[in-house]
Design a protein around this motif. Structure first.
Motif, PDB file in Angstrom:
ATOM      1  N   GLN A 186     109.391  -8.563   1.208  1.00  0.00           N
ATOM      2  CA  GLN A 186     108.610  -7.331   1.090  1.00  0.00           C
ATOM      3  C   GLN A 186     108.159  -6.858   2.467  1.00  0.00           C
ATOM      4  OE1 GLN A 186     105.455  -7.308  -1.806  1.00  0.00           O
ATOM      5  NE2 GLN A 186     104.650  -5.373  -1.063  1.00  0.00           N
ATOM      6  N   LYS A 187     107.701  -7.772   3.289  1.00  0.00           N
ATOM      7  CA  LYS A 187     107.263  -7.403   4.642  1.00  0.00           C
ATOM      8  C   LYS A 187     108.427  -6.847   5.455  1.00  0.00           C
ATOM      9  CE  LYS A 187     104.196  -7.176   7.887  1.00  0.00           C
ATOM     10  NZ  LYS A 187     103.175  -6.138   7.830  1.00  0.00           N
TER      11      LYS A 187
ATOM     12  N   MET B 281     119.148   1.518   2.073  1.00  0.00           N
ATOM     13  CA  MET B 281     119.046   0.091   2.374  1.00  0.00           C
ATOM     14  C   MET B 281     120.387  -0.496   1.937  1.00  0.00           C
ATOM     15  SD  MET B 281     116.872  -2.123   3.682  1.00  0.00           S
ATOM     16  CE  MET B 281     115.162  -1.688   3.368  1.00  0.00           C
ATOM     17  N   HIS B 282     121.348  -0.394   2.815  1.00  0.00           N
ATOM     18  CA  HIS B 282     122.739  -0.706   2.469  1.00  0.00           C
ATOM     19  C   HIS B 282     122.930  -2.163   2.044  1.00  0.00           C
ATOM     20  CE1 HIS B 282     127.002   0.061   2.431  1.00  0.00           C
ATOM     21  NE2 HIS B 282     127.195  -1.016   3.164  1.00  0.00           N
ATOM     22  N   GLU B 283     122.385  -3.080   2.800  1.00  0.00           N
ATOM     23  CA  GLU B 283     122.434  -4.508   2.457  1.00  0.00           C
ATOM     24  C   GLU B 283     121.077  -5.100   2.807  1.00  0.00           C
ATOM     25  OE1 GLU B 283     125.051  -5.557   0.940  1.00  0.00           O
ATOM     26  OE2 GLU B 283     126.605  -4.172   1.580  1.00  0.00           O
ATOM     27  N   PHE B 284     120.665  -6.081   2.021  1.00  0.00           N
ATOM     28  CA  PHE B 284     119.368  -6.723   2.243  1.00  0.00           C
ATOM     29  C   PHE B 284     119.480  -8.145   1.729  1.00  0.00           C
ATOM     30  CE2 PHE B 284     114.970  -7.778   1.330  1.00  0.00           C
ATOM     31  CZ  PHE B 284     114.256  -7.131   2.335  1.00  0.00           C
ATOM     32  N   PHE B 285     119.096  -9.101   2.573  1.00  0.00           N
ATOM     33  CA  PHE B 285     119.255 -10.500   2.188  1.00  0.00           C
ATOM     34  C   PHE B 285     118.122 -11.335   2.749  1.00  0.00           C
ATOM     35  CE2 PHE B 285     120.949 -14.764   3.292  1.00  0.00           C
ATOM     36  CZ  PHE B 285     121.165 -15.225   1.995  1.00  0.00           C
ATOM     37  N   VAL B 286     117.579 -12.190   1.893  1.00  0.00           N
ATOM     38  CA  VAL B 286     116.554 -13.156   2.285  1.00  0.00           C
ATOM     39  C   VAL B 286     117.065 -14.532   1.873  1.00  0.00           C
ATOM     40  CG1 VAL B 286     114.180 -13.935   1.919  1.00  0.00           C
ATOM     41  CG2 VAL B 286     114.687 -11.478   2.031  1.00  0.00           C
ATOM     42  N   LEU B 287     117.036 -15.475   2.810  1.00  0.00           N
ATOM     43  CA  LEU B 287     117.440 -16.846   2.501  1.00  0.00           C
ATOM     44  C   LEU B 287     116.564 -17.408   1.383  1.00  0.00           C
ATOM     45  CD1 LEU B 287     117.923 -18.112   6.146  1.00  0.00           C
ATOM     46  CD2 LEU B 287     119.722 -18.016   4.404  1.00  0.00           C
TER      47      LEU B 287
ATOM     48  N   TYR C 128     119.043  -5.369  11.166  1.00  0.00           N
ATOM     49  CA  TYR C 128     117.752  -5.999  11.445  1.00  0.00           C
ATOM     50  C   TYR C 128     117.821  -7.463  11.035  1.00  0.00           C
ATOM     51  CZ  TYR C 128     115.961  -1.338  12.090  1.00  0.00           C
ATOM     52  OH  TYR C 128     115.765  -0.070  12.549  1.00  0.00           O
ATOM     53  N   LEU C 129     117.305  -8.322  11.897  1.00  0.00           N
ATOM     54  CA  LEU C 129     117.157  -9.737  11.585  1.00  0.00           C
ATOM     55  C   LEU C 129     115.674 -10.007  11.435  1.00  0.00           C
ATOM     56  CD1 LEU C 129     119.613 -11.332  14.166  1.00  0.00           C
ATOM     57  CD2 LEU C 129     119.950 -11.110  11.696  1.00  0.00           C
ATOM     58  N   ALA C 130     115.317 -10.788  10.433  1.00  0.00           N
ATOM     59  CA  ALA C 130     113.910 -11.148  10.215  1.00  0.00           C
ATOM     60  C   ALA C 130     113.722 -12.621  10.521  1.00  0.00           C
ATOM     61  CB  ALA C 130     113.509 -10.849   8.772  1.00  0.00           C
ATOM     62  N   LYS C 131     112.582 -12.920  11.148  1.00  0.00           N
ATOM     63  CA  LYS C 131     112.241 -14.305  11.467  1.00  0.00           C
ATOM     64  C   LYS C 131     110.823 -14.583  11.018  1.00  0.00           C
ATOM     65  CE  LYS C 131     113.894 -16.210  15.237  1.00  0.00           C
ATOM     66  NZ  LYS C 131     114.026 -16.532  16.665  1.00  0.00           N
ATOM     67  N   ASP C 132     110.588 -15.839  10.712  1.00  0.00           N
ATOM     68  CA  ASP C 132     109.245 -16.348  10.452  1.00  0.00           C
ATOM     69  C   ASP C 132     109.052 -17.467  11.456  1.00  0.00           C
ATOM     70  OD1 ASP C 132     106.778 -17.031   9.395  1.00  0.00           O
ATOM     71  OD2 ASP C 132     107.623 -18.156   7.719  1.00  0.00           O
ATOM     72  N   GLY C 133     108.309 -17.190  12.512  1.00  0.00           N
ATOM     73  CA  GLY C 133     108.242 -18.144  13.620  1.00  0.00           C
ATOM     74  C   GLY C 133     109.609 -18.237  14.267  1.00  0.00           C
ATOM     75  N   GLU C 134     110.154 -19.423  14.316  1.00  0.00           N
ATOM     76  CA  GLU C 134     111.486 -19.628  14.893  1.00  0.00           C
ATOM     77  C   GLU C 134     112.593 -19.630  13.833  1.00  0.00           C
ATOM     78  OE1 GLU C 134     112.238 -19.720  18.216  1.00  0.00           O
ATOM     79  OE2 GLU C 134     110.134 -19.086  18.331  1.00  0.00           O
ATOM     80  N   SER C 135     112.211 -19.545  12.563  1.00  0.00           N
ATOM     81  CA  SER C 135     113.191 -19.612  11.474  1.00  0.00           C
ATOM     82  C   SER C 135     113.724 -18.241  11.101  1.00  0.00           C
ATOM     83  CB  SER C 135     112.553 -20.228  10.223  1.00  0.00           C
ATOM     84  OG  SER C 135     112.130 -21.540  10.479  1.00  0.00           O
ATOM     85  N   LEU C 136     115.040 -18.140  10.976  1.00  0.00           N
ATOM     86  CA  LEU C 136     115.636 -16.904  10.460  1.00  0.00           C
ATOM     87  C   LEU C 136     115.304 -16.782   8.977  1.00  0.00           C
ATOM     88  CD1 LEU C 136     119.149 -16.891  12.142  1.00  0.00           C
ATOM     89  CD2 LEU C 136     117.350 -15.188  12.408  1.00  0.00           C
TER      90      LEU C 136
END
Length: 153
Positions: A87-88, A71-77, A42-50
């Motif tokens: 969290q979302k 949840m094998h891997e989880f990463f937030v910039l 899964y890739l998460a975006k906020d608007g156009e930003s990854l």
């Protein structure tokens, strides 16, 4: 995109794991292993930003429940940490996979442990377990809970 985000993830993880840059100075990662191992990405975006990514797979390596998810891997910039994006992202993924869940966190990752404790507690309504397990000589936190489908699903 996932391969590029993994570079940042591996940079962060190099604080605790023996991960080094290659001869070109990058943390190269072969994303083919994700698909070969059967993970959902899964890739998460906020608007156009990854914002980040997550990999979800079976928890059978850690739990006897064949239907449990990990949840094998989880990463937030870094830019998006402490903004609610992580969290979302976790909540949206858990809602996609109702049932038993496992989240594993290296104890030394002192900012991730309280994040997961709070996020798992919120998702499970406080009905979860947390235990410390030794994995390859390092203490890890294992959070287990059940993600219930939202009403009306």
């Amino acid at each position: 995109m996932l391969r590029n985000l993994f570079e940042h993830y591996l940079h962060d993880m190099s604080e605790w794991f023996d991960v080094d840059v290659n001869a070109h100075g990058s943390y190269s990662f072969d994303a083919a292993s994700i698909w070969a191992d059967g993970y959902d990405a899964y890739l998460a975006k906020d608007g156009e930003s990854l914002v980040g990514f997550a990999l979800v797979g079976p928890a059978t390596e850690w739990l006897p429940d064949e239907d449990a998810h990990d949840m094998h891997e989880f990463f937030v910039l870094r830019r998006f940490r402490r903004t609610g994006c992580g969290q979302k992202m976790a909540e949206l993924i858990w809602d996609q996979y109702p049932g038993n869940w496992l989240v594993r966190v290296l104890d030394a990752n002192v900012t991730a442990v309280p994040f997961w404790r709070s996020t798992v507690s919120s998702q499970s309504g406080g009905s979860h377990t947390e235990e410390t397990r030794d994995v390859n000589g390092r203490p890890w936190r294992f959070f287990q809970f059940v993600s219930e489908p939202e009403a009306g699903e």
